[in-house]
Design a protein around this motif. Structure first.
Motif, mmCIF file in Angstrom:
data_model
loop_
_atom_site.group_PDB
_atom_site.id
_atom_site.type_symbol
_atom_site.label_atom_id
_atom_site.label_comp_id
_atom_site.label_asym_id
_atom_site.label_seq_id
_atom_site.Cartn_x
_atom_site.Cartn_y
_atom_site.Cartn_z
ATOM 1 N N UNK A 320 -8.420 -28.821 79.787
ATOM 2 C CA UNK A 320 -7.255 -29.152 78.960
ATOM 3 C C UNK A 320 -7.553 -29.998 77.748
ATOM 4 N N UNK A 321 -8.757 -29.832 77.199
ATOM 5 C CA UNK A 321 -9.192 -30.726 76.125
ATOM 6 C C UNK A 321 -9.593 -29.929 74.885
ATOM 7 N N UNK A 322 -9.197 -30.409 73.707
ATOM 8 C CA UNK A 322 -9.655 -29.787 72.460
ATOM 9 C C UNK A 322 -11.084 -30.220 72.171
ATOM 10 N N UNK A 323 -11.849 -29.306 71.592
ATOM 11 C CA UNK A 323 -13.224 -29.626 71.211
ATOM 12 C C UNK A 323 -13.329 -29.682 69.690
ATOM 13 N N UNK A 324 -13.724 -30.842 69.181
ATOM 14 C CA UNK A 324 -13.920 -31.013 67.741
ATOM 15 C C UNK A 324 -15.430 -31.079 67.537
ATOM 16 N N UNK A 325 -15.973 -29.978 67.041
ATOM 17 C CA UNK A 325 -17.427 -29.832 66.969
ATOM 18 C C UNK A 325 -17.935 -30.216 65.584
ATOM 19 N N UNK A 326 -18.929 -31.090 65.573
ATOM 20 C CA UNK A 326 -19.353 -31.688 64.306
ATOM 21 C C UNK A 326 -20.436 -30.924 63.550
ATOM 22 N N UNK A 327 -20.327 -30.956 62.220
ATOM 23 C CA UNK A 327 -21.437 -30.571 61.352
ATOM 24 C C UNK A 327 -21.722 -31.743 60.411
#
Ligand code: GLC
Length: 492
Positions: A320-327
């Motif tokens: 139930x979690x959003x993933x904010x993937x970094x660049x």
């Protein structure tokens, strides 16, 4: 008797499913602004599940290095973007050395946004001001900004926000509201010049600009709150006033501020690079790097594999979690080739399997399985098979036989043989010897009636149960963690 219990459960579940974050929707629990009568501004965010985080600023020029020393390694949770602090660089020296070199002529907002879009990301959050105090946007509050202090003289926030609007990606900004080594007279060895009062005025001006000059601001990703709740509340209130639909990150407040007092926080941001250990019933996001560093680093080769990233996406959704993937883009203004490569691969996987991520709800059972985990949308379960089991995929805890099971990757959606053992509520799906996709094969499992869980079902979490995921040890620690656990699919 048992049957009644199931009907009741189905009703409770149906309610839960229509409002994914029941607790966050309650204005009394303090996670939602008391001025709100509903939380429909969260709808797109809950649907989105996957976004791009961008750490870019003056520090990118140095790539983690200062006077021959590599600072882009672990510094108590920080990395390349902490250079000013880690190398203890006086603020004028930092500015005078880096700002004239910040000229990323290859920056092309269209390319960044389309790369995010093709990766299946639904939103983008970029560092408008990080802890070094440098503003990537035009501002009247300080001349330490991209327009006045650098030869580049292009408003990065403007270009990206316009491009996001054009391509239908939600746009938001990271803003370091408390920690500012350049402007604020706090901070180790880098004392700024502004008093607290003057500094708060700067923040106010910056926020007004960010919230007024760039169209819709979908996310306000504050970072590292101070202990002053009044200060944080004033900033939160300003966001609500100018952009009532902006989604506000819990880091507006210090972690020391009790959850109940975080009036304007819309979602809980987990500590850096931390996957949730179990399913989260409130709106939650985790931010994750593709290698160690957030900001660009020349020597960091701790790349997570495309499979790791796909696993994170699946497990975050299942919990139930959003993933904010970094660049961490280069000083020239491009994304790093390894980032592009990974984003492409994730995008290809998403194209086939996106329906098992977007708009899904966390797993109906509070555990996962030896082979992976499940997400849910209405009457369908999506089994994310991360480790193939040629002998079949089994799960317990769901009552009743599914009407159909098939691979999302199978264009014909041919039915897989399914059996169901009512005595233990165990469903088994026959699968071919080889995985269709060794990264994550998704099996859709459809039911005719609303999904009902068995309240007596037992299981445990097998995947990524370590608190922090760092460096290259991710897969090893994950494997090691799972190997020490019993292999039984049905738990203990
Ligand atoms: C931390 C760090 C920072 C990074 C952020 C990302 O708060 O201070 O460098 O931007 O986490 O989540």
């Amino acid at each position: 008797m048992k049957k009644n219990k199931f009907i009741l459960l189905a009703v409770v579940q149906a309610c839960l499913l229509s409002v994914p974050a029941v607790v966050a929707a309650d204005p009394d629990n303090g996670t939602t602004s008391p001025s709100r009568t509903d939380d429909s501004h969260m709808d797109w965010w809950r649907e989105a599940r996957f976004g791009m985080f961008i750490h870019w600023g003056l520090y990118s020029v140095q790539g983690g290095e200062w006077k021959g020393k590599d600072y882009g390694k672990e510094q108590g949770g920080a990395s390349a973007e902490w250079l000013m602090n880690s190398a203890n660089i006086p603020k004028e020296e930092y500015r005078n050395t880096l700002a004239p070199k910040f000229n990323p002529t290859e920056f092309d907002a269209e390319k960044w946004v389309s790369t995010a879009k093709q990766a299946g990301m639904k939103y983008m959050v970029i560092t408008s001001k990080h802890h070094d105090g440098f503003c990537l946007f035009e501002t009247k509050a300080t001349d330490y900004n991209v327009m006045e202090a650098t030869p580049f003289q292009r408003d990065i926030i403007k270009e990206l926000s316009q491009e996001c609007a054009k391509q239908g990606i939600k746009f938001g900004v990271y803003y370091s509201q408390f920690k500012d080594w350049y402007h604020r007279s706090r901070g180790r060895g880098n004392a700024g010049t502004l008093s607290t009062e003057e500094y708060l005025k700067l923040v106010e001006t910056n926020l007004d600009e960010l919230l007024s000059n760039y169209g819709e601001m979908a996310v306000l990703w504050f970072d590292v709150g101070g202990n002053d709740v009044i200060e944080a509340n004033a900033q939160g209130a300003r966001v609500r006033e100018l952009q009532p639909n902006a989604v506000i990150c819990s880091r507006l407040y210090s972690r020391r501020v009790p959850v109940g007092q975080r009036t304007y926080a819309d979602f809980e941001s987990l500590p850096d690079r931390m996957l949730p250990k179990k399913r989260m019933t409130e709106d939650t996001e985790t931010c994750m790097t593709m290698r160690h560093n957030w900001g660009y680093d020349r020597t960091d080769d701790a790349w997570k594999s495309p499979k790791d990233i796909i696993e994170f996406t699946a497990l975050c959704a299942a919990r139930g979690v959003n993933l904010l993937l970094n660049v961490g883009p280069t000083p020239e203004g491009t994304l790093v080739p390894e980032e592009i490569e990974r984003l492409k691969e994730v995008g290809q996987w998403m194209e086939v399997n996106g329906e098992s991520i977007y708009g899904t709800h966390y797993s109906p059972v509070d555990y996962d399985f030896w082979w992976g985990a499940m997400t849910q949308k209405d009457k369908t379960l999506y089994l994310h098979v991360l480790e193939w089991k040629p002998e079949g995929i089994e799960f317990n805890g769901i009552v009743g036989k599914p009407s159909k099971a098939y691979f999302l990757a199978d264009p014909k959606r041919e039915a897989l043989p399914v059996s169901y053992d009512a005595s233990g509520n165990v469903t088994s799906i026959e699968v071919p010897a080889k995985a269709l996709d060794t990264r994550d094969t998704v099996i859709a499992v459809e039911y005719d009636a609303p999904i009902v869980t068995d309240p007596d079902a037992k299981g445990k979490y097998h995947w990524y149960t370590n608190r922090r995921m760092r460096h290259t040890d991710i897969r090893e620690s994950n494997r090691a963690g799972r190997q020490s656990l019993p292999q039984a699919v049905t738990g203990e």
